[in-house]
Every structure is written in structure tokens, then in C-alpha cells.
Design a protein around this motif. Sequence first.
Motif, PDB file in Angstrom:
ATOM      1  N   SER A   1       7.933   7.051  -3.071  1.00 49.08           N
ATOM      2  CA  SER A   1       9.213   6.473  -3.438  1.00 49.08           C
ATOM      3  C   SER A   1      10.313   7.413  -2.984  1.00 49.08           C
ATOM      4  O   SER A   1      10.145   8.642  -2.974  1.00 49.08           O
ATOM      5  CB  SER A   1       9.261   6.293  -4.963  1.00 49.08           C
ATOM      6  OG  SER A   1      10.550   6.000  -5.386  1.00 49.08           O
ATOM      7  N   VAL A   2      11.452   6.837  -2.630  1.00 52.49           N
ATOM      8  CA  VAL A   2      12.580   7.645  -2.171  1.00 52.49           C
ATOM      9  C   VAL A   2      13.051   8.599  -3.272  1.00 52.49           C
ATOM     10  O   VAL A   2      13.500   9.712  -2.987  1.00 52.49           O
ATOM     11  CB  VAL A   2      13.728   6.732  -1.683  1.00 52.49           C
ATOM     12  CG1 VAL A   2      14.959   7.526  -1.311  1.00 52.49           C
ATOM     13  CG2 VAL A   2      13.270   5.886  -0.504  1.00 52.49           C
ATOM     14  N   SER A   3      12.918   8.203  -4.524  1.00 54.19           N
ATOM     15  CA  SER A   3      13.357   9.064  -5.633  1.00 54.19           C
ATOM     16  C   SER A   3      12.518  10.340  -5.736  1.00 54.19           C
ATOM     17  O   SER A   3      12.931  11.305  -6.392  1.00 54.19           O
ATOM     18  CB  SER A   3      13.328   8.299  -6.948  1.00 54.19           C
ATOM     19  OG  SER A   3      12.019   7.860  -7.247  1.00 54.19           O
ATOM     20  N   THR A   4      11.365  10.372  -5.095  1.00 54.92           N
ATOM     21  CA  THR A   4      10.527  11.573  -5.083  1.00 54.92           C
ATOM     22  C   THR A   4      11.220  12.713  -4.344  1.00 54.92           C
ATOM     23  O   THR A   4      11.001  13.887  -4.649  1.00 54.92           O
ATOM     24  CB  THR A   4       9.166  11.248  -4.420  1.00 54.92           C
ATOM     25  OG1 THR A   4       8.538  10.219  -5.170  1.00 54.92           O
ATOM     26  CG2 THR A   4       8.263  12.455  -4.373  1.00 54.92           C
ATOM     27  N   PHE A   5      12.085  12.365  -3.393  1.00 55.27           N
ATOM     28  CA  PHE A   5      12.733  13.393  -2.572  1.00 55.27           C
ATOM     29  C   PHE A   5      13.578  14.361  -3.389  1.00 55.27           C
ATOM     30  O   PHE A   5      13.710  15.517  -3.024  1.00 55.27           O
ATOM     31  CB  PHE A   5      13.597  12.750  -1.480  1.00 55.27           C
ATOM     32  CG  PHE A   5      12.798  12.096  -0.400  1.00 55.27           C
ATOM     33  CD1 PHE A   5      11.797  12.780   0.258  1.00 55.27           C
ATOM     34  CD2 PHE A   5      13.042  10.785  -0.045  1.00 55.27           C
ATOM     35  CE1 PHE A   5      11.049  12.177   1.253  1.00 55.27           C
ATOM     36  CE2 PHE A   5      12.301  10.170   0.947  1.00 55.27           C
ATOM     37  CZ  PHE A   5      11.302  10.867   1.596  1.00 55.27           C
ATOM     38  N   ARG A   6      14.139  13.906  -4.497  1.00 59.60           N
ATOM     39  CA  ARG A   6      14.973  14.830  -5.282  1.00 59.60           C
ATOM     40  C   ARG A   6      14.138  15.986  -5.814  1.00 59.60           C
ATOM     41  O   ARG A   6      14.593  17.126  -5.854  1.00 59.60           O
ATOM     42  CB  ARG A   6      15.722  14.103  -6.388  1.00 59.60           C
ATOM     43  CG  ARG A   6      14.860  13.598  -7.497  1.00 59.60           C
ATOM     44  CD  ARG A   6      15.682  12.952  -8.594  1.00 59.60           C
ATOM     45  NE  ARG A   6      14.782  12.369  -9.559  1.00 59.60           N
ATOM     46  CZ  ARG A   6      15.024  11.294 -10.229  1.00 59.60           C
ATOM     47  NH1 ARG A   6      16.156  10.676 -10.082  1.00 59.60           N
ATOM     48  NH2 ARG A   6      14.139  10.839 -11.090  1.00 59.60           N
ATOM     49  N   TYR A   7      12.891  15.706  -6.226  1.00 63.24           N
ATOM     50  CA  TYR A   7      12.028  16.784  -6.708  1.00 63.24           C
ATOM     51  C   TYR A   7      11.622  17.713  -5.560  1.00 63.24           C
ATOM     52  O   TYR A   7      11.590  18.930  -5.728  1.00 63.24           O
ATOM     53  CB  TYR A   7      10.781  16.210  -7.389  1.00 63.24           C
ATOM     54  CG  TYR A   7      11.109  15.410  -8.614  1.00 63.24           C
ATOM     55  CD1 TYR A   7      11.659  16.011  -9.742  1.00 63.24           C
ATOM     56  CD2 TYR A   7      10.893  14.035  -8.643  1.00 63.24           C
ATOM     57  CE1 TYR A   7      11.975  15.274 -10.868  1.00 63.24           C
ATOM     58  CE2 TYR A   7      11.204  13.286  -9.771  1.00 63.24           C
ATOM     59  CZ  TYR A   7      11.750  13.905 -10.864  1.00 63.24           C
ATOM     60  OH  TYR A   7      12.072  13.179 -11.979  1.00 63.24           O
ATOM     61  N   VAL A   8      11.337  17.127  -4.420  1.00 64.47           N
ATOM     62  CA  VAL A   8      10.956  17.937  -3.256  1.00 64.47           C
ATOM     63  C   VAL A   8      12.141  18.803  -2.819  1.00 64.47           C
ATOM     64  O   VAL A   8      11.963  19.979  -2.488  1.00 64.47           O
ATOM     65  CB  VAL A   8      10.453  17.039  -2.106  1.00 64.47           C
ATOM     66  CG1 VAL A   8      10.144  17.864  -0.877  1.00 64.47           C
ATOM     67  CG2 VAL A   8       9.223  16.251  -2.541  1.00 64.47           C
TER      68      VAL A   8
END
Length: 161
Positions: free
Chosen positions: A78-85
Motif C-alpha cells: 500500500s502507498v501508505s506503507t511508504f511513510r514508515y519506510v
Amino acid sequence: MGKATILTLRIIIVLAVLGSLLVQTVIVPLLWYDLEGEALWGRIAFVTIAVLGVATMQVFAICVWQLLTRVSRGSVFSVSTFRYVDVIIGSIATAAVLTFALAVLLAPGDVAPGVVGLICGAALVLGGMALLVVVMKALLRQAIERDNEARTLRSELDEVI
């Protein structure tokens, strides 16, 4: 990723965070006390680097925990995963800068040049790790794009059928 792997990683994260809290509450005050004969600016700089270094590990741990939660739910693509990365990349890069700052702080003192060199090497390795996570983020982006393309194709195929 298997449930046993996720559980093992979570146990390691909990132990690391508990250890980091011990460092922040016990070791750092003892470090401040141990540096009593040093210049005030040096004590402040050294203790600040230690506290911020531990904080980078804690931020990293929280983000990895969140990613493990997404993996177990099947929602990591999911695109929202990028914030954690992105936060993981920032925390590792910050740790690299703090490690290099430690080397700079120790260089003019009585610390052996080899130790300063080793600390600089550790900063370089941390910087490399941050870049590795950048590459992994690009791989995640490609996987998400391919997953979205596959969903679109499936949807179009469903309409045709």
C-alpha cells in the motif's frame, strides 16, 4: 513471512526497546556523571548524541513493528506503507550523522585514531544501510505498481467475462 518469524522479530523489538529505555534511564545519567571532569559543552554534546542515537533506534523499532503488522494483515503493498519506510530511512541516516558527529567529538581528545576511524567506518556503514533501504523502497514501489496493474487487468477481465 511466517507467523513464527513475525513473532520472533516482535520479541527482538520489545527486548531492544526495553534495553534502550534502560540505557536512557540508567546508563545516560551515569554517563553524564562519569564525564564530570570534562568541559560542559563536551558533556552536553556526548550525552545528546547518546540520547538521540538511542531515540533513532526506538523510532526504527516502532516503524518496523508497524510494517510487521501490515505484513501480518496482508496490507504491506500500500502507498501508505511508504511513510514508515521514509521514517526508517530518516532514522538510519540520522544515526549515521550522529555516529560521525561522535567521531568528530572524540577526534581531538585522547581517543586512539584507530577508534575514531572505526567510528567513522560505522557511520559509513549506517549511511550505506540507509541507501539500502532506499533501494528496498524502490522495490516496494515497483511491487505496488505491479499489484495495481494486476488488479486492473483482473477487473477488466472480469468485465469481459
